[in-house]
Design an enzyme around this catalytic site. Structure first.
Site, PDB file in Angstrom:
ATOM      1  N   GLY A  47       0.932  -0.944  -0.113  1.00  0.00           N
ATOM      2  CA  GLY A  47       0.031   0.013  -0.124  1.00  0.00           C
ATOM      3  C   GLY A  47       0.923   1.264   0.099  1.00  0.00           C
ATOM      4  N   LEU A  63       0.535   3.629  -2.012  1.00  0.00           N
ATOM      5  CA  LEU A  63       0.611   3.651  -3.709  1.00  0.00           C
ATOM      6  C   LEU A  63       1.419   4.708  -3.972  1.00  0.00           C
ATOM      7  CD1 LEU A  63      -2.189   1.234  -4.665  1.00  0.00           C
ATOM      8  CD2 LEU A  63       0.044   0.529  -3.704  1.00  0.00           C
ATOM      9  N   HIS A  64       2.329   4.674  -4.893  1.00  0.00           N
ATOM     10  CA  HIS A  64       2.981   5.748  -5.823  1.00  0.00           C
ATOM     11  C   HIS A  64       3.032   5.329  -7.113  1.00  0.00           C
ATOM     12  CE1 HIS A  64       6.589   3.472  -5.235  1.00  0.00           C
ATOM     13  NE2 HIS A  64       6.367   3.456  -3.985  1.00  0.00           N
ATOM     14  N   GLY A 114       5.433   4.323  -8.582  1.00  0.00           N
ATOM     15  CA  GLY A 114       6.215   3.014  -8.995  1.00  0.00           C
ATOM     16  C   GLY A 114       5.476   1.905  -9.067  1.00  0.00           C
ATOM     17  N   HIS A 115       4.437   1.878  -8.089  1.00  0.00           N
ATOM     18  CA  HIS A 115       3.547   0.781  -8.148  1.00  0.00           C
ATOM     19  C   HIS A 115       2.631   0.915  -9.250  1.00  0.00           C
ATOM     20  CE1 HIS A 115       4.036   1.338  -3.399  1.00  0.00           C
ATOM     21  NE2 HIS A 115       4.167   0.267  -3.555  1.00  0.00           N
ATOM     22  N   GLY A 170       8.989  -4.749  -8.798  1.00  0.00           N
ATOM     23  CA  GLY A 170       9.849  -3.722  -8.900  1.00  0.00           C
ATOM     24  C   GLY A 170      11.404  -3.958  -9.034  1.00  0.00           C
ATOM     25  N   GLN A 171      12.102  -3.238  -9.864  1.00  0.00           N
ATOM     26  CA  GLN A 171      13.531  -3.592  -9.587  1.00  0.00           C
ATOM     27  C   GLN A 171      14.088  -2.765  -8.456  1.00  0.00           C
ATOM     28  OE1 GLN A 171      16.055  -2.472 -13.243  1.00  0.00           O
ATOM     29  NE2 GLN A 171      17.477  -1.827 -11.945  1.00  0.00           N
ATOM     30  N   LYS A 172      13.290  -1.695  -8.080  1.00  0.00           N
ATOM     31  CA  LYS A 172      13.682  -0.809  -6.859  1.00  0.00           C
ATOM     32  C   LYS A 172      14.213  -1.855  -5.858  1.00  0.00           C
ATOM     33  CE  LYS A 172      13.361   2.328  -3.785  1.00  0.00           C
ATOM     34  NZ  LYS A 172      13.064   1.429  -2.364  1.00  0.00           N
ATOM     35  N   ASP A 173      13.595  -2.954  -5.502  1.00  0.00           N
ATOM     36  CA  ASP A 173      14.009  -3.901  -4.482  1.00  0.00           C
ATOM     37  C   ASP A 173      14.585  -4.800  -5.256  1.00  0.00           C
ATOM     38  OD1 ASP A 173      12.557  -2.897  -2.215  1.00  0.00           O
ATOM     39  OD2 ASP A 173      10.724  -2.722  -3.493  1.00  0.00           O
TER      40      ASP A 173
END
Ligand code: AMP
Length: 286
Positions: A31, A33-34, A36-37, A147-150
């Site tokens: 949750g 959410l931005h 990226g989500h 996401g590649q973020k993580d």
């Protein structure tokens, strides 16, 4: 958009569609959410006939000193985003439904979880692997987007699905950034105005590492030094780790011979930020 809270109702909904040959896409989130989500949700919407987004702040992936209690939970805002993006089901299980009395099975992916985030957050990845396995069991998706973020999490999930034959196709989408380059994160709201201003240092440090690789540097120690120099110019930021690693095993490399991932984590006051960059190395024809 349907809001489903019960795991049994979630599975019944998915099973009904699967029988009709409908392709189900799934975006698991905590949750807040931005964009990226949103990019994961949009891609899933394009690729699949039906789309489930889960919103569950998973207690088992937080350490005892971490921010579970204060983690943002703007549920009306999150549902509004899901509606805007054409999500079919917002799955919002309770912690009691996810971990009822008597729950005892956990999933671990030891080698991938060992370093980096795993060192800083010892039970984090077991919590992630377990909740992802459970969510896949409840939602029964054909495809799930991460996401590649993580980055470490995305590698772990791919290994998990392969090792346990979970039968879900995993897609990893690029990191969505703020205008100055800071990776979007639900935790960025913890940053004060001054910290927010300095938070981009992590991205700049990764960019500096990528730049020296592009100019021909192959020694990981030198590359790490170039990254660290950017951060140490900011005395109030401390480095958790800055590394040049193999993108599949996440083990640090000493020499860059093929694609690497630059992984970083810093602390700004009480806020911990992570980011990464994949860097391809051009083949040298000698
Ligand atoms: P979270 O809600 O933080 O658990 O994240 C849910 C999913 O969104 C994970 O697969 C994250 O990697 C992904 N995600 C988080 N931030 C970003 C971002 N800035 N860009 C792309 N994906 C992201």
């Amino acid at each position: 958009m349907k809001i489903i809270r019960s795991p049994a109702a979630m599975t019944a909904w998915s099973e009904g569609l699967r029988r009709q040959g409908v392709t189900i896409g799934f975006v698991p989130t905590m949750g807040a959410l931005h964009d990226g989500h949103r990019s994961l949700i949009r891609e899933a919407r394009l690729q699949c006939d039906a789309l489930v987004v889960s919103i569950f702040v998973n207690p088992t992936q937080f350490g005892p000193q971490e921010d579970l209690a204060k983690y943002p939970r703007p549920i009306s805002h999150d549902r509004a985003i899901c509606r805007q993006e054409g999500v079919d089901v917002c799955f919002e299980p309770t912690a009691e439904a996810m971990y009822p009395a008597g729950f005892q099975t956990t999933v671990t992916v030891p080698a991938i979880a060992r370093r980096w985030e795993g060192e800083a957050r010892p039970h984090h990845f077991s919590g992630v692997a377990t909740v992802v396995t459970k969510l896949f069991g409840m939602v029964r998706p054909h495809r799930a987007l991460f996401g590649q973020k993580d980055f470490q999490q995305s590698v772990l999930v791919q290994q998990l699905v392969k090792d346990l034959n979970l039968g879900v196709a995993i897609m990893v989408r690029p990191t969505v950034r703020e205008q100055d380059g800071l990776a979007m994160s639900s935790r960025n709201i913890y940053l004060s105005a001054d910290e927010r201003h300095r938070a981009v240092t992590l991205y700049q440090s990764l960019r500096a590492g990528a730049a020296v690789i592009r100019t021909g540097e192959r020694n990981a120690k030198t590359i790490r030094l170039a990254m660290a120099q950017v951060v140490t110019q900011q005395p109030t930021i401390s480095i958790d780790y800055l590394t040049v690693s193999d993108p599949f095993t996440l083990e640090p490399v000493s020499l860059v011979t093929s694609k690497v991932v630059l992984l970083g984590a810093i602390r700004l006051g009480s806020v911990r930020l992570i980011d990464n960059l994949l860097v391809a190395v051009p083949h040298r024809s000698s």
